[in-house]
Design an enzyme around this catalytic site. Sequence first.
Site, short mmCIF file in Angstrom:
data_model
loop_
_atom_site.label_atom_id
_atom_site.label_comp_id
_atom_site.label_asym_id
_atom_site.label_seq_id
_atom_site.Cartn_x
_atom_site.Cartn_y
_atom_site.Cartn_z
N ASP A 100 -16.56 66.34 -25.18
CA ASP A 100 -16.20 65.03 -25.69
C ASP A 100 -15.59 64.27 -24.51
O ASP A 100 -14.45 64.51 -24.12
CB ASP A 100 -15.19 65.20 -26.84
CG ASP A 100 -14.57 63.87 -27.26
OD1 ASP A 100 -14.81 62.85 -26.61
OD2 ASP A 100 -13.81 63.90 -28.26
N LYS A 138 -14.52 52.29 -24.53
CA LYS A 138 -13.36 52.77 -23.76
C LYS A 138 -13.65 52.67 -22.26
O LYS A 138 -12.80 52.99 -21.43
CB LYS A 138 -13.03 54.20 -24.14
CG LYS A 138 -12.58 54.33 -25.61
CD LYS A 138 -12.32 55.78 -25.98
CE LYS A 138 -12.32 56.01 -27.46
NZ LYS A 138 -11.08 55.62 -28.13
N GLN A 187 -12.49 60.09 -23.37
CA GLN A 187 -11.34 59.70 -22.54
C GLN A 187 -11.53 60.07 -21.08
O GLN A 187 -10.62 59.87 -20.27
CB GLN A 187 -10.06 60.36 -23.08
CG GLN A 187 -9.67 59.94 -24.47
CD GLN A 187 -9.28 58.46 -24.57
OE1 GLN A 187 -8.99 57.82 -23.58
NE2 GLN A 187 -9.31 57.95 -25.78
N HIS A 208 -9.75 65.48 -30.90
CA HIS A 208 -9.76 64.29 -31.76
C HIS A 208 -10.44 64.67 -33.08
O HIS A 208 -11.32 65.53 -33.10
CB HIS A 208 -10.57 63.21 -31.02
CG HIS A 208 -10.57 61.85 -31.64
ND1 HIS A 208 -11.37 61.52 -32.70
CD2 HIS A 208 -9.87 60.74 -31.32
CE1 HIS A 208 -11.18 60.24 -33.01
NE2 HIS A 208 -10.27 59.74 -32.19
N CYS A 250 -5.43 60.26 -34.22
CA CYS A 250 -6.59 61.01 -34.74
C CYS A 250 -6.58 62.44 -34.24
O CYS A 250 -7.64 63.02 -33.94
CB CYS A 250 -7.91 60.33 -34.38
SG CYS A 250 -8.09 58.70 -35.08
N1 PMP Z 1 -12.89 61.64 -28.87
C1 PMP Z 1 -11.83 61.19 -28.20
C2 PMP Z 1 -11.13 62.11 -27.24
C3 PMP Z 1 -11.39 59.89 -28.40
O1 PMP Z 1 -10.33 59.43 -27.75
C4 PMP Z 1 -12.07 59.06 -29.32
C5 PMP Z 1 -11.63 57.64 -29.59
N2 PMP Z 1 -10.26 57.51 -29.90
C6 PMP Z 1 -13.18 59.57 -29.97
C7 PMP Z 1 -13.56 60.87 -29.72
C8 PMP Z 1 -13.96 58.76 -30.96
O2 PMP Z 1 -14.59 57.71 -30.30
P1 PMP Z 1 -15.28 56.56 -31.16
O3 PMP Z 1 -14.28 56.12 -32.18
O4 PMP Z 1 -15.57 55.50 -30.14
O5 PMP Z 1 -16.51 57.14 -31.77
#
Ligand code: PMP
Length: 407
Positions: free
Chosen positions: A200, A226, A203, A123, A364
């Site tokens: 990270d 999430k 997910q 991401h 993203c």
């Molecule tokens: N890493 C991953 C794998 C994600 O899916 C996301 C959220 N789409 C993020 C980081 C970022 O999370 P947040 O926007 O809640 O900070």
Amino acid sequence: APPLDVARLRADFPILAREVNGKPLVYLDNAATSQKPRCVIDAQAHYYAQLNANVHRGVHRLSQEATDAFEATRDTVQRFVNAARREEIVFVRGTTEAINLVANSFGGRFRPGDEILITAMEHHSNIVPWQLACERSGAVLKVAPVNDEGELLVAEFERLLGNRTRIVALAHVSNALGTINPVRELIDMAHARGVPVLLDGAQAVPHVAVDVQALDCDFYAFSAHKLYGPTGIGVLYGKAALLDAMPPWQGGGDMIRQVSFAGTTYNELPYKFEAGTPDIAGAVALGAAIRYVEATGIAAIAAHEHALLEHATRQARAMPGLRLVGTARNKAAILSFVFDDIHAHDVGTILDHEGVAVRTGHHCAMPLMERFGVPATVRASFAMYNTHDEVDALFAALRRVREVFDG
Ligand code: PMP
């Protein structure tokens, strides 16, 4: 695990009773954010109605109660990820802030020519903070590639671990593909070379049991929103020895021991990394979300979501013109796909018309889209409350998309 009583679960989520465009809402955008059960909404409201005060400051009763409720969630999170010590749980705004904290604070020790190893499926929030750290320090970003199924090439990853590698940062589960990375094996490879690993987990936490001690990861980041919790709060887990050796990132109230103009000393863990008034209500509601997930059972959730994914994958493979993006053997709760002749946004718009909420775009993860030669995908992502009927509704709506475009 015994099967989930999904009908009973659904009754806990008020928003699932909504209609969209005159159709029952079919919410399949859970990887972007999941819906909230009543107990989470109530916990947040109860906090503001009955406990609200600032934490760690007052001698008065409300401040003590607010502090107790806030700190109780730290214990809940510690149990949830099986951290060895409660001070290893740092509250942050979310995964993004957790990674920025590490990239800034731990990243302060990077020197020109040092290397940071990530993967091609990250991401943006696990790419850009490291690029910024590279700009500050002269370190170099290395990227481990993925195969056509969207699986990490483990031998390439191992080859990229060099004697200049200072940290590995990678997704536990990919948000764009659903790939579950073999993190235990990758962490062993990194540790064999003395390299710490940040996972990270944004997910991963809603879908798989996470045990940071069994994984032996050095840092683990996730967002409450999430995980059926509120927006605005998340967690950085870090091994105490590492966090202790790291300088503070943000300065302000709560993170200090003693401030004078001659110099300032810092608070102990975890407060050294919690400058300013935190999202107290969010933390309290995160505690409720974790208890809800624990009561439902992560193994039962995973089994249910796996069945949904298989049901969806079978239908996807049978649909003319549809191409799956991400066909890893080990996947969680995410179905990403394209129609080669219809733009993902057009698909998403027609699905919305049918009441079906999916995410369309680059998720993203622009470098990953480039790897697969697509500007965007359609992503359906599942949660504990989704049903086989909803998967069928997705595919009925996709057949509608084909009709619209095939005329
Ligand atoms: N890493 C991953 C794998 C994600 O899916 C996301 C959220 N789409 C993020 C980081 C970022 O999370 P947040 O926007 O809640 O900070």
